[in-house]
Structures are given as structure tokens and as C-alpha cells.
Design a protein around this motif. Structure first.
Motif, PDB file in Angstrom:
ATOM      1  N   PHE A 123       0.854  -1.299   0.049  1.00 16.72           N
ATOM      2  CA  PHE A 123       0.144  -0.044   0.157  1.00 16.72           C
ATOM      3  C   PHE A 123       1.022   1.288  -0.141  1.00 16.72           C
ATOM      4  O   PHE A 123       1.808   1.397   0.644  1.00 16.72           O
ATOM      5  CB  PHE A 123      -0.962  -0.187   1.227  1.00 16.72           C
ATOM      6  N   PHE A 124       0.539   2.303  -0.803  1.00  7.18           N
ATOM      7  CA  PHE A 124       1.298   3.350  -0.998  1.00  7.18           C
ATOM      8  C   PHE A 124       0.190   4.630  -0.674  1.00  7.18           C
ATOM      9  O   PHE A 124      -0.511   4.920  -1.435  1.00  7.18           O
ATOM     10  CB  PHE A 124       1.869   3.541  -2.399  1.00  7.18           C
ATOM     11  N   PRO A 125       0.584   5.375   0.529  1.00  6.69           N
ATOM     12  CA  PRO A 125      -0.397   6.388   0.968  1.00  6.69           C
ATOM     13  C   PRO A 125      -0.186   7.820   0.325  1.00  6.69           C
ATOM     14  O   PRO A 125       0.222   8.723   0.880  1.00  6.69           O
ATOM     15  CB  PRO A 125      -0.315   6.363   2.329  1.00  6.69           C
ATOM     16  N   ILE A 126       0.118   7.524  -1.009  1.00  2.36           N
ATOM     17  CA  ILE A 126       0.624   9.047  -1.688  1.00  2.36           C
ATOM     18  C   ILE A 126      -0.491   9.988  -2.193  1.00  2.36           C
ATOM     19  O   ILE A 126      -1.746   9.446  -1.972  1.00  2.36           O
ATOM     20  CB  ILE A 126       1.488   8.648  -3.078  1.00  2.36           C
ATOM     21  N   GLY A 127      -0.172  11.294  -2.312  1.00  6.13           N
ATOM     22  CA  GLY A 127      -1.091  12.157  -2.781  1.00  6.13           C
ATOM     23  C   GLY A 127      -0.822  13.414  -2.764  1.00  6.13           C
ATOM     24  O   GLY A 127       0.164  13.779  -2.799  1.00  6.13           O
ATOM     25  N   THR A 128      -1.728  14.457  -2.461  1.00  4.25           N
ATOM     26  CA  THR A 128      -1.535  15.684  -2.468  1.00  4.25           C
ATOM     27  C   THR A 128      -1.670  16.091  -0.832  1.00  4.25           C
ATOM     28  O   THR A 128      -2.008  15.388  -0.062  1.00  4.25           O
ATOM     29  CB  THR A 128      -2.248  16.691  -3.240  1.00  4.25           C
ATOM     30  N   ALA A 129      -1.327  17.307  -0.392  1.00  2.00           N
ATOM     31  CA  ALA A 129      -1.481  17.938   0.770  1.00  2.00           C
ATOM     32  C   ALA A 129      -2.797  17.758   1.272  1.00  2.00           C
ATOM     33  O   ALA A 129      -3.106  17.666   2.483  1.00  2.00           O
ATOM     34  CB  ALA A 129      -0.702  19.428   1.086  1.00  2.00           C
ATOM     35  N   SER A 130      -3.729  17.761   0.435  1.00  3.37           N
ATOM     36  CA  SER A 130      -5.202  17.677   1.094  1.00  3.37           C
ATOM     37  C   SER A 130      -5.942  16.627   0.501  1.00  3.37           C
ATOM     38  O   SER A 130      -7.185  16.277   0.887  1.00  3.37           O
ATOM     39  CB  SER A 130      -6.049  18.902   0.397  1.00  3.37           C
ATOM     40  N   ASN A 131      -5.271  15.662  -0.434  1.00  2.00           N
ATOM     41  CA  ASN A 131      -5.972  14.362  -0.865  1.00  2.00           C
ATOM     42  C   ASN A 131      -5.316  13.121  -0.922  1.00  2.00           C
ATOM     43  O   ASN A 131      -4.208  13.381  -1.645  1.00  2.00           O
ATOM     44  CB  ASN A 131      -6.651  14.859  -2.275  1.00  2.00           C
ATOM     45  N   LEU A 132      -5.659  12.087  -0.374  1.00  2.00           N
ATOM     46  CA  LEU A 132      -5.182  10.994  -0.438  1.00  2.00           C
ATOM     47  C   LEU A 132      -5.260  10.356  -1.623  1.00  2.00           C
ATOM     48  O   LEU A 132      -6.739  10.168  -2.169  1.00  2.00           O
ATOM     49  CB  LEU A 132      -5.563  10.041   0.877  1.00  2.00           C
ATOM     50  N   ARG A 133      -4.258   9.844  -2.603  1.00  2.51           N
ATOM     51  CA  ARG A 133      -4.376   9.218  -3.906  1.00  2.51           C
ATOM     52  C   ARG A 133      -3.899   7.761  -3.871  1.00  2.51           C
ATOM     53  O   ARG A 133      -2.855   7.680  -4.471  1.00  2.51           O
ATOM     54  CB  ARG A 133      -4.157  10.198  -4.753  1.00  2.51           C
ATOM     55  N   ASP A 134      -4.015   7.108  -2.955  1.00  2.00           N
ATOM     56  CA  ASP A 134      -3.279   5.844  -2.521  1.00  2.00           C
ATOM     57  C   ASP A 134      -3.356   5.160  -3.850  1.00  2.00           C
ATOM     58  O   ASP A 134      -4.304   4.972  -4.467  1.00  2.00           O
ATOM     59  CB  ASP A 134      -3.812   5.325  -1.405  1.00  2.00           C
ATOM     60  N   VAL A 135      -2.309   3.988  -3.692  1.00  2.00           N
ATOM     61  CA  VAL A 135      -2.345   2.881  -4.551  1.00  2.00           C
ATOM     62  C   VAL A 135      -1.984   1.853  -3.820  1.00  2.00           C
ATOM     63  O   VAL A 135      -1.045   1.509  -2.903  1.00  2.00           O
ATOM     64  CB  VAL A 135      -1.189   3.078  -5.490  1.00  2.00           C
ATOM     65  N   SER A 136      -2.609   0.572  -4.065  1.00  2.00           N
ATOM     66  CA  SER A 136      -2.385  -0.747  -3.848  1.00  2.00           C
ATOM     67  C   SER A 136      -1.924  -1.639  -4.981  1.00  2.00           C
ATOM     68  O   SER A 136      -2.697  -1.702  -5.943  1.00  2.00           O
ATOM     69  CB  SER A 136      -3.390  -1.359  -3.232  1.00  2.00           C
ATOM     70  N   VAL A 137      -0.449  -2.297  -4.969  1.00  2.00           N
ATOM     71  CA  VAL A 137      -0.344  -3.217  -5.941  1.00  2.00           C
ATOM     72  C   VAL A 137       0.021  -4.625  -5.427  1.00  2.00           C
ATOM     73  O   VAL A 137       0.632  -4.598  -4.411  1.00  2.00           O
ATOM     74  CB  VAL A 137       1.191  -2.648  -6.561  1.00  2.00           C
ATOM     75  N   ASN A 138      -0.725  -5.482  -6.108  1.00  2.00           N
ATOM     76  CA  ASN A 138      -0.673  -7.081  -5.546  1.00  2.00           C
ATOM     77  C   ASN A 138      -0.210  -7.674  -6.676  1.00  2.00           C
ATOM     78  O   ASN A 138      -0.380  -7.750  -7.715  1.00  2.00           O
ATOM     79  CB  ASN A 138      -2.079  -7.560  -5.496  1.00  2.00           C
ATOM     80  N   PHE A 139       1.067  -8.564  -6.192  1.00  2.00           N
ATOM     81  CA  PHE A 139       1.902  -9.239  -7.305  1.00  2.00           C
ATOM     82  C   PHE A 139       1.154 -10.696  -7.216  1.00  2.00           C
ATOM     83  O   PHE A 139       0.777 -11.113  -6.038  1.00  2.00           O
ATOM     84  CB  PHE A 139       3.101  -9.248  -6.981  1.00  2.00           C
ATOM     85  N   LEU A 140       0.897 -11.072  -8.278  1.00  2.00           N
ATOM     86  CA  LEU A 140       0.171 -12.788  -8.312  1.00  2.00           C
ATOM     87  C   LEU A 140       1.332 -13.750  -8.617  1.00  2.00           C
ATOM     88  O   LEU A 140       0.860 -14.922  -8.169  1.00  2.00           O
ATOM     89  CB  LEU A 140      -0.532 -12.588  -9.688  1.00  2.00           C
ATOM     90  N   SER A 141       2.627 -13.189  -8.605  1.00  2.00           N
ATOM     91  CA  SER A 141       3.786 -14.164  -8.310  1.00  2.00           C
ATOM     92  C   SER A 141       4.891 -13.511  -7.651  1.00  2.00           C
ATOM     93  O   SER A 141       4.623 -12.311  -7.806  1.00  2.00           O
ATOM     94  CB  SER A 141       4.183 -14.689  -9.813  1.00  2.00           C
ATOM     95  N   SER A 142       5.802 -14.196  -7.483  1.00  2.00           N
ATOM     96  CA  SER A 142       6.950 -13.498  -6.716  1.00  2.00           C
ATOM     97  C   SER A 142       7.424 -12.520  -7.398  1.00  2.00           C
ATOM     98  O   SER A 142       7.977 -12.976  -8.789  1.00  2.00           O
ATOM     99  CB  SER A 142       7.876 -14.796  -6.178  1.00  2.00           C
ATOM    100  N   PRO A 143       7.825 -11.404  -7.010  1.00  2.00           N
ATOM    101  CA  PRO A 143       8.649 -10.494  -7.981  1.00  2.00           C
ATOM    102  C   PRO A 143       9.815 -10.395  -8.133  1.00  2.00           C
ATOM    103  O   PRO A 143      10.375  -9.716  -8.933  1.00  2.00           O
ATOM    104  CB  PRO A 143       8.158  -8.939  -6.944  1.00  2.00           C
ATOM    105  N   GLY A 144      10.692 -11.052  -7.372  1.00  2.00           N
ATOM    106  CA  GLY A 144      12.142 -11.293  -7.440  1.00  2.00           C
ATOM    107  C   GLY A 144      12.753 -10.923  -6.169  1.00  2.00           C
ATOM    108  O   GLY A 144      12.382 -10.346  -5.409  1.00  2.00           O
ATOM    109  N   THR A 145      14.265 -10.984  -6.426  1.00  2.00           N
ATOM    110  CA  THR A 145      14.973 -10.662  -5.368  1.00  2.00           C
ATOM    111  C   THR A 145      15.277  -9.171  -5.248  1.00  2.00           C
ATOM    112  O   THR A 145      15.864  -8.486  -6.424  1.00  2.00           O
ATOM    113  CB  THR A 145      16.361 -11.130  -5.210  1.00  2.00           C
ATOM    114  N   ASP A 146      15.050  -8.408  -4.185  1.00  2.00           N
ATOM    115  CA  ASP A 146      15.473  -6.879  -3.703  1.00  2.00           C
ATOM    116  C   ASP A 146      14.681  -6.269  -4.898  1.00  2.00           C
ATOM    117  O   ASP A 146      15.277  -5.167  -5.441  1.00  2.00           O
ATOM    118  CB  ASP A 146      17.026  -6.976  -3.953  1.00  2.00           C
ATOM    119  N   GLN A 147      13.387  -6.406  -4.985  1.00  2.00           N
ATOM    120  CA  GLN A 147      12.848  -5.697  -6.190  1.00  2.00           C
ATOM    121  C   GLN A 147      11.913  -4.473  -5.318  1.00  2.00           C
ATOM    122  O   GLN A 147      11.593  -4.744  -4.057  1.00  2.00           O
ATOM    123  CB  GLN A 147      12.008  -6.449  -6.677  1.00  2.00           C
ATOM    124  N   TYR A 148      11.643  -3.463  -5.978  1.00  6.02           N
ATOM    125  CA  TYR A 148      10.978  -2.333  -5.328  1.00  6.02           C
ATOM    126  C   TYR A 148      10.052  -1.770  -6.462  1.00  6.02           C
ATOM    127  O   TYR A 148      10.342  -1.600  -7.733  1.00  6.02           O
ATOM    128  CB  TYR A 148      11.776  -1.114  -4.423  1.00  6.02           C
TER     129      TYR A 148
END
Length: 211
Positions: A123-148
Motif C-alpha cells: 500500500f502506498f499512501p501517496i497524494g497531495t497535501a489535501s487529498n489521499l490518492r493511494d495505490v495498492s499493488v498486488n503481485f500474483l507471483s513472486s516479484p524477484g530478489t530485492d525488487q521495489y
């Protein structure tokens, strides 16, 4: 900190003032730093080694940063925004991806989160000073080593890398769908490991939720 090194050790520190790192290094230790002032607080300076083990944000007047910050273990956002002009990173590897405990508040700049090398979401709680425009990213398989992923919400319509207005929209996809700008309030920018489109995480199937 000016030109030196501070190791935070195992101490749990409550700070009501500001943190200034001018060319020094703040090492994580194993303790917790809580920013809970009654007025706006800041983490500023010119150093590139500002690191925390556990960091708690509990200030309704917000925390402003102009320096890159790394949180090794856990970031807790109880109340207040993190207004960051430089990168905020949670975790350090797939073996230690870090934890985000979010009750309230917005990260207004870039937020980087490491993924464990297993199926799961972040979960990424990103947005503007007045509005939360969050993102959730769900991987359906393992994303790999030391990935971001590094995510931010940028006000205004998308622009080309050279700064001009984006010229690719509107367009009609091969299956007849119209793709166009719905609103110019803002847009999400999400980059894979190393900003490289051939990185492991960029080649894995995922689902995404945008607010």
C-alpha cells in the motif's frame, strides 16, 4: 549532525523539534524515533545518510523533508502528512522489506517500498497535501530478489520527459476502447526497480487499485 555520525542505538526517542543533518550520517540502530511536536516539524540538511529503524509520524501539523530518508523496519503514520521533496524509502531488501502502519496522513512526494520475494501486495499512501490518492499493488507471483516500486502522485496532466504536454492522448486501442485524459487534477507515476523496464518486478503479473 554536522560532518559526523550518530548511531541511534536501541533508544526510543520522542522529538518535538527539528532534525538537521548537514553532511553527517544518522544510522538506524534498533530503536524508534517519534516525531510528535505541537508545531510543524522538519528533517532537513545536506547529508545523504538519514536513516531510521522505526519512525513514527504523529503530528497534525505535518513533517517536511528536503533530504532522502530511509526507514529500515517500520514507518507508522498516525497523523500528519510527510511533505517530502526527496525520496522516502521503506525497507532495504526482499529479505527485509519493511512495514508500513498507516492510520492517517499522505506522502506527497516519492515513496519507495521493497517487496518480499513472495506473492503479496503493498500500500502506498501517496497524494497531495489535501487529498489521499493511494495505490495498492498486488503481485500474483513472486516479484524477484530485492525488487521495489517507487510511486508518487503528481498534480496536473501528464507531461513528456522534455516538459511538453503529453501528445499520445486521446487514442483508440486495438479493441476499440477510447483512452483519454478524464481530468487534469493529477496522475500517478510508478517506476520499477532501477527505473528499468526489464527489471524482474516489471515482468510479473499484478493487479492494481487506484484511489
Amino acid at each position: 549532525v554536522q560532518g559526523g555520525t550518530i548511531d541511534l542505538g536501541a533508544a526510543n526517542l520522542s522529538i518535538t523539534g527539528n532534525i538537521v543533518n548537514d553532511g553527517g550520517t544518522i544510522n538506524t540502530g534498533s530503536g524508534t524515533v517519534t516525531l510528535n511536536g505541537s508545531a510543524a516539524q522538519s528533517i532537513t540538511g545536506s547529508g545523504d545518510g538519514t536513516n531510521f529503524n522505526n519512525l513514527i509520524i504523529n503530528n497534525t501539523n505535518n513533517i517536511t523533508t528536503n533530504i532522502a530518508i530511509k526507514v529500515k523496519s517500520s514507518l507508522t503514520m498516525t497523523q500528519g502528512n510527510i511533505v517530502n521533496s526527496e525520496l522516502l524509502t521503506i525497507g532495504e531488501s526482499s529479505a527485509n522489506p519493511g512495514i508500513l502502519n498507516h492510520s492517517s496522513g499522505v506522502v506527497t512526494g516519492e515513496l519507495r517500498r521493497y517487496f518480499a520475494n513472495v506473492v503479496g501486495s503493498k500500500f502506498f499512501p501517496i497524494g497531495t497535501a489535501s487529498n489521499l490518492r493511494d495505490v495498492s499493488v498486488n503481485f500474483l507471483s513472486s516479484p524477484g530478489t530485492d525488487q521495489y516500486l517507487t510511486a508518487s502522485y503528481v498534480e496536473g496532466a501528464p507531461t513528456l520527459s522534455g516538459g511538453g504536454s503529453y501528445e499520445g492522448l486521446p487514442l483508440i486501442a486495438a479493441d476499440g476502447q477510447l483512452i483519454t485524459n478524464y481530468d487534469n487534477e493529477g496522475h500517478w507515476v510508478i517506476n520499477p526497480t532501477g527505473d528499468a523496464y526489464d527489471s524482474d518486478i516489471n515482468l510479473k503479473a499484478y493487479t492494481i487499485s487506484l484511489h
